[in-house]
Design a protein around this motif. Structure first.
Motif, PDB file in Angstrom:
ATOM      1  N   GLN A   1     152.447  26.400 -61.060  1.00  0.00           N
ATOM      2  CA  GLN A   1     151.796  27.798 -61.109  1.00  0.00           C
ATOM      3  C   GLN A   1     152.067  28.075 -59.589  1.00  0.00           C
ATOM      4  O   GLN A   1     152.213  29.079 -59.188  1.00  0.00           O
ATOM      5  CB  GLN A   1     150.295  27.659 -61.172  1.00  0.00           C
TER       6      GLN A   1
ATOM      7  N   LEU B   1     154.988  30.413 -59.054  1.00  0.00           N
ATOM      8  CA  LEU B   1     155.201  31.692 -59.589  1.00  0.00           C
ATOM      9  C   LEU B   1     155.214  32.702 -58.343  1.00  0.00           C
ATOM     10  O   LEU B   1     155.930  33.703 -58.685  1.00  0.00           O
ATOM     11  CB  LEU B   1     153.906  31.938 -60.361  1.00  0.00           C
ATOM     12  N   ASP B   2     154.539  32.488 -57.270  1.00  0.00           N
ATOM     13  CA  ASP B   2     154.434  33.583 -56.326  1.00  0.00           C
ATOM     14  C   ASP B   2     156.037  33.742 -55.729  1.00  0.00           C
ATOM     15  O   ASP B   2     156.127  34.704 -54.984  1.00  0.00           O
ATOM     16  CB  ASP B   2     153.578  33.297 -55.091  1.00  0.00           C
ATOM     17  N   HIS B   3     156.692  32.598 -55.747  1.00  0.00           N
ATOM     18  CA  HIS B   3     157.825  32.791 -55.192  1.00  0.00           C
ATOM     19  C   HIS B   3     159.022  33.339 -55.958  1.00  0.00           C
ATOM     20  O   HIS B   3     160.227  33.657 -55.583  1.00  0.00           O
ATOM     21  CB  HIS B   3     158.765  31.186 -54.994  1.00  0.00           C
ATOM     22  N   LEU B   4     158.638  33.430 -57.337  1.00  0.00           N
ATOM     23  CA  LEU B   4     159.694  33.951 -58.373  1.00  0.00           C
ATOM     24  C   LEU B   4     159.993  35.583 -58.044  1.00  0.00           C
ATOM     25  O   LEU B   4     159.241  36.441 -57.660  1.00  0.00           O
ATOM     26  CB  LEU B   4     159.497  33.742 -59.649  1.00  0.00           C
ATOM     27  N   ARG B   5     160.987  36.074 -58.273  1.00  0.00           N
ATOM     28  CA  ARG B   5     161.472  37.330 -58.157  1.00  0.00           C
ATOM     29  C   ARG B   5     162.667  37.972 -59.288  1.00  0.00           C
ATOM     30  O   ARG B   5     163.161  37.033 -59.958  1.00  0.00           O
ATOM     31  CB  ARG B   5     161.826  37.565 -56.852  1.00  0.00           C
ATOM     32  N   LYS B   6     162.580  39.223 -59.253  1.00  0.00           N
ATOM     33  CA  LYS B   6     163.293  39.858 -60.223  1.00  0.00           C
ATOM     34  C   LYS B   6     164.836  39.393 -59.905  1.00  0.00           C
ATOM     35  O   LYS B   6     165.326  39.266 -58.595  1.00  0.00           O
ATOM     36  CB  LYS B   6     163.476  41.346 -60.069  1.00  0.00           C
TER      37      LYS B   6
ATOM     38  N   GLN C   1     154.279  34.113 -68.043  1.00  0.00           N
ATOM     39  CA  GLN C   1     154.157  34.344 -66.664  1.00  0.00           C
ATOM     40  C   GLN C   1     155.478  34.546 -65.997  1.00  0.00           C
ATOM     41  O   GLN C   1     155.448  35.362 -64.789  1.00  0.00           O
ATOM     42  CB  GLN C   1     153.749  33.105 -66.148  1.00  0.00           C
ATOM     43  N   ILE C   2     156.681  33.644 -66.490  1.00  0.00           N
ATOM     44  CA  ILE C   2     157.939  33.928 -65.851  1.00  0.00           C
ATOM     45  C   ILE C   2     158.331  35.309 -65.946  1.00  0.00           C
ATOM     46  O   ILE C   2     158.970  35.953 -65.064  1.00  0.00           O
ATOM     47  CB  ILE C   2     158.974  32.852 -66.218  1.00  0.00           C
TER      48      ILE C   2
ATOM     49  N   ASP D   1     156.599  38.019 -66.444  1.00  0.00           N
ATOM     50  CA  ASP D   1     156.045  38.991 -65.375  1.00  0.00           C
ATOM     51  C   ASP D   1     156.480  39.099 -63.957  1.00  0.00           C
ATOM     52  O   ASP D   1     156.450  39.963 -63.247  1.00  0.00           O
ATOM     53  CB  ASP D   1     154.495  38.371 -65.275  1.00  0.00           C
ATOM     54  N   SER D   2     157.158  37.883 -63.630  1.00  0.00           N
ATOM     55  CA  SER D   2     157.880  37.720 -62.137  1.00  0.00           C
ATOM     56  C   SER D   2     159.055  38.287 -62.130  1.00  0.00           C
ATOM     57  O   SER D   2     159.648  38.768 -60.956  1.00  0.00           O
ATOM     58  CB  SER D   2     157.994  36.171 -61.770  1.00  0.00           C
TER      59      SER D   2
ATOM     60  N   ALA E   1     161.786  37.229 -63.207  1.00  0.00           N
ATOM     61  CA  ALA E   1     162.890  36.175 -63.038  1.00  0.00           C
ATOM     62  C   ALA E   1     163.517  35.905 -64.547  1.00  0.00           C
ATOM     63  O   ALA E   1     162.762  36.199 -65.535  1.00  0.00           O
ATOM     64  CB  ALA E   1     162.567  34.860 -62.503  1.00  0.00           C
TER      65      ALA E   1
END
Ligand code: NAD
Length: 414
Positions: A84, A87-92, A111-112, A114-115, A117
Motif C-alpha cells: 500500500q 501506491l502513492d508513487h504510481l502514476r499514469k 487500486q492499481i 485507480d493510479s 498505472a
C-alpha cells in the motif's frame, strides 16, 4: 526507457526481481537500469555487483518508482499490506510487472487501476512453448518442490536413504507426493536423490509416465479421471463425491508413508482437500506432511498457513513462501523470466504493447485507469472495457495520441 527494481517489502521476502547478470541484456536492448540500494542483499547480490554490470543504485523508493517500468517479485495483491505504501508513487503511463496474485486478490487490481498505472501479472502467462522462458510459476514451483523435500527431511526423525552399516540396516523413508505438476515432479526428483522410496498420485492421467520416468511408483486409483485435465494442461475442479472417493482410496498409502508432500491446485480455486484429520490420525507418530497448497486453503484439513501444527505426533508444515528460503537461485530464475517478459514487450528500444499477442494480452491486468483482464473483471463482478477502448494492437512507430502511452521512447524522461 528507465527500468527500476525496488527492494521487496513483503514480510520475509528475500528474493529480488533482477540479479546483476540480467542487467546486461536490458542495457543491450537500450534500457537504463536502476536498483534500490540493498535490494539484492538478502539474495546474495551486493550493490557493487549491480553497478559493475552497469546499473545505477537509487537510495530511496521514490527515485525507483519514478522509472518508466518497475520490476517486482511481489506487486499488488501479492503484497497487499506493505505494498500500500507504494501506491502513492504510481502514476499514469507507468508499467508495473511482477507476481500480483490477480485471481486470489483481484480487488488489489482496482487500486492499481485507480493510479493509472499499467499492471502485468506474470502468474497469468499462458503455458505455451513461447512463454516457457518467462514462466515464473514453473520456476518458483521448481524451487518450492525442492525445498519442501528438504523441510520434510529435516523435520522427520528418520533418515531418507537406506543404509547398511555395522550398526544395522536403516530402511529408506517412504515419501508420497500428491499432485504432480511442476513442484511435485521436482519433489519426486529431490526425494529420490536423497534415497527415499517415492510414490505419487495425480488426477491427470498423463502424469503416470512422468512419475515413472523419475523412478517413482504411480499410485493408480480406480477413479474416472478421463476428463480431469483441461486444454491448458491444468487439472479441472472435481466434485466433492470424487474427492471423497479419492481420499478413501489413498488413505492406506498415506498411513504407510513417512512423508506426504501435497501440491494439488486448481488455478483460481481453493485447493482440494486431499488429507482429512482422520487420515492424519492414521499416520505414524513422527510422520511429516508438507502442504504446498497452504496459501490456497491447504490440501490438508489441519494445515495452518505459515505454521507447523503437530497432531498426534504428526507434523503438518504449511509453508507459504518456500522460494524465499532459496533466494539466490529463486531470484536468478525469476530475473531470467521477468527480463525475458520485458524484452518481449520492447521493440527497437521502445515499449510496444501488441494486444493481439496472447502473452501480452493474457497478463495485462490494468490499463488507462481500468481493470481490463476478463478473468479478473469476472472475479470483481465488473464488465471489462469494450475492445473499442483498447489501444490499437501493434501500434506503429509513428502512432500518436493515446497510443504514445504504450510506446515509451528510449531516454524520453531524460
Ligand atoms: P498446479 O500447480 O496447477 O497443480 C499441481 C498439480 O495438482 C497438478 O498436476 C494437478 O493435476 C494436481 N491436482 C489437482 N487436483 C488434484 C487432486 N484432487 N488430486 C491429485 N492431484 C491434483 O500445476 P502446475 O505445476 O502449474 O502444472 C499444471 C500443468 O501445466 C502440468 O501439466 C504442467 O506440465 C503444465 N505446464 C506446462 C508448461 C508449458 O507448456 N509451458 C509450463 C508449466 C507447466
Amino acid at each position: 526507457m528507465i527500468v527500476a527494481v525496488p527492494q521487496e517489502s513483503f514480510p520475509g521476502e528475500t528474493r529480488v526481481a533482477l540479479i546483476p547478470a540480467s542487467v546486461s541484456a536490458l542495457k543491450k536492448a537500450g534500457m537504463e537500469v536502476i536498483v534500490q540500494s540493498c535490494a539484492g542483499l538478502e539474495a546474495g547480490f551486493s550493490d557493487q555487483q549491480y553497478t559493475e554490470k552497469g546499473a545505477k543504485i537509487a537510495q530511496n523508493r521514490a527515485e525507483v518508482f519514478a522509472a518508466d517500468v518497475v520490476l517486482q517479485v511481489r506487486a499488488a495483491g501479492a503484497n497487499p499490506q506493505a505494498g500500500q505504501a507504494d501506491l502513492d508513487h504510481l502514476r499514469k503511463d507507468q508499467i508495473l510487472i511482477g507476481m500480483c496474485d490477480p485471481l486470489g486478490t483481484p480487488q488489489s487490481a482496482t487500486q492499481i487501476a485507480d493510479s493509472g498505472a499499467t499492471l502485468f501479472a506474470l502468474e497469468l502467462l499462458p503455458r505455451i512453448t513461447r512463454a516457457q522462458s518467462m514462466d515464473v510459476l514453473s520456476s518458483m514451483a521448481t524451487v518450492a518442490g525442492y525445498r519442501a523435500v528438504l523441510s520434510a527431511a529435516a523435520a522427520l526423525p528418520k533418515m531418507f536413504p537406506m543404509l547398511m552399516t555395522a550398526a544395522g540396516t536403516v530402511t529408506p523413508a517412504k515419501v508420497l507426493i500428491m499432485g504432480v505438476g511442476v513442484a511435485g515432479l521436482q519433489a519426486i526428483a529431490t526425494a529420490r536423490r536423497l534415497g527415499a522410496v517415492v510414490s505419487a498420485n495425480d488426477i491427470r492421467p498423463a502424469v503416470k509416465e512422468q512419475v515413472e520416468s523419475l523412478g517413482a511408483k504411480f499410485v493408480q486409483l480406480q477413479l474416472d479421471t478421463a476428463a480431469a485435465e483441461d486444454k491448458g494442461g491444468y487439472a479441472k475442479e472435481m466434485g466433492e463425491e470424487f474427492l471423497t472417493k479419492q481420499r478413501e482410496m489413498i488413505a492406506r498409502v498415506v498411513a504407510e508413508s513417512d512423508v506426504v508432500i501435497t501440491t494439488a491446485a486448481i488455478p483460481g480455486k481453493k485447493a482440494p482437500t486431499l488429507l482429512t484429520a482422520e487420515m492424519v490420525a492414521g499416520m505414524s507418530r513422527g510422520s511429516v506432511i508438507v502442504d504446498l497448497a497452504a496459501e490456497r486453503g491447504g490440501n490438508c484439513e489441519l494445515t495452518t498457513p505459515g505454521e507447523t501444527v503437530v497432531e498426534n505426533g504428526v507434523k503438518i508444515l504449511g509453508p507459504t513462501n518456500l522460494p524465499a528460503d532459496v533466494p539466490y537461485h529463486a531470484s536468478q530464475m525469476y530475473a531470467k523470466n521477468i527480463s525475458t517478459f520485458l524484452l518481449h514487450l520492447v521493440e527497437d528500444g521502445q515499449l510496444k504493447l501488441d494486444l493481439e499477442d496472447e502473452i501480452t494480452r493474457d497478463t495485462l491486468i490494468t490499463r488507462n485507469g481500468s481493470v481490463v483482464n476478463p478473468r479478473v473483471c469476472e472475479l470483481l463482478g465488473i464488465e471489462p472495457p469494450s475492445s473499442a477502448d483498447q489501444p490499437q494492437a501493434d501500434a506503429g512507430q509513428e502512432a500518436a495520441g493515446d497510443d504514445d502511452a504504450y510506446r515509451i521512447a528510449e531516454g524520453e524522461d531524460d
